[in-house]
Write a protein that holds these residues in place. Sequence first.
Motif, short mmCIF file in Angstrom:
data_model
loop_
_atom_site.label_atom_id
_atom_site.label_comp_id
_atom_site.label_asym_id
_atom_site.label_seq_id
_atom_site.Cartn_x
_atom_site.Cartn_y
_atom_site.Cartn_z
N TYR A 183 0.84 -1.18 0.00
CA TYR A 183 0.00 0.00 0.00
C TYR A 183 0.89 1.24 0.00
CZ TYR A 183 -4.57 -2.17 0.48
OH TYR A 183 -5.74 -2.86 0.24
N CYS A 202 -2.18 -0.12 11.82
CA CYS A 202 -1.32 -1.05 11.07
C CYS A 202 -0.78 -2.14 11.99
CB CYS A 202 -0.16 -0.30 10.41
SG CYS A 202 0.93 -1.40 9.48
N VAL A 256 1.57 -4.27 11.59
CA VAL A 256 3.01 -4.55 11.51
C VAL A 256 3.87 -3.29 11.64
CG1 VAL A 256 2.73 -6.69 10.19
CG2 VAL A 256 2.90 -4.50 8.98
N CYS A 287 5.03 -3.74 4.83
CA CYS A 287 3.58 -3.84 4.58
C CYS A 287 3.18 -5.25 4.12
CB CYS A 287 3.20 -2.83 3.50
SG CYS A 287 1.47 -2.91 2.97
N ILE A 288 2.11 -5.78 4.76
CA ILE A 288 1.59 -7.10 4.38
C ILE A 288 0.28 -6.99 3.59
CG2 ILE A 288 2.73 -8.30 6.30
CD1 ILE A 288 0.01 -8.22 7.80
N CYS A 291 -2.69 -5.65 4.20
CA CYS A 291 -3.92 -6.06 4.87
C CYS A 291 -5.08 -5.11 4.60
CB CYS A 291 -3.68 -6.16 6.37
SG CYS A 291 -3.47 -4.55 7.19
N GLY A 292 -4.78 -3.86 4.23
CA GLY A 292 -5.83 -2.90 3.93
C GLY A 292 -6.37 -2.13 5.11
N CYS A 352 -5.06 0.25 6.83
CA CYS A 352 -4.80 1.69 6.72
C CYS A 352 -5.83 2.36 5.83
CB CYS A 352 -3.40 1.95 6.21
SG CYS A 352 -2.99 1.06 4.68
FE1 SF4 Z 1 -0.02 -1.61 7.41
FE2 SF4 Z 1 -1.90 -3.14 6.32
FE3 SF4 Z 1 -1.64 -0.62 5.53
FE4 SF4 Z 1 0.23 -2.37 4.87
S1 SF4 Z 1 -1.94 -2.39 4.18
S2 SF4 Z 1 0.60 -0.33 5.67
S3 SF4 Z 1 0.25 -3.71 6.65
S4 SF4 Z 1 -2.25 -1.31 7.58
#
Ligand code: SF4
Length: 57
Positions: free
Chosen positions: A3, A20, A22, A39-40, A42-43, A45
């Motif tokens: 992301y 987030c 991580v 970033c994994i 996850c969505g 954010c």
């Molecule tokens: Fe963090 Fe998930 Fe956003 Fe990546 S998509 S920055 S892991 S909250």
Amino acid sequence: MAYKIDADTCISCGACAADCPVDAISEGDAAYVIDADTCIECGACAAACPVGAPAAE
Ligand code: SF4
Ligand code: SF4
């Protein structure tokens, strides 16, 4: 793929960093920034952001 936060849209509220799982998001000079290597995708954010700044690249 990770992301990415659109710097022109981000209002630096910090909601994404708080959600987030991580700790990939930190406060930058003009906007919050995502560390692509951490970033994994996850969505969380994108779901937390009030202005829709984070998006999948
Ligand atoms: Fe963090 Fe998930 Fe956003 Fe990546 S998509 S920055 S892991 S909250
Ligand atoms: Fe910027 Fe959205 Fe994160 Fe707030 S939640 S710091 S506006 S990207």
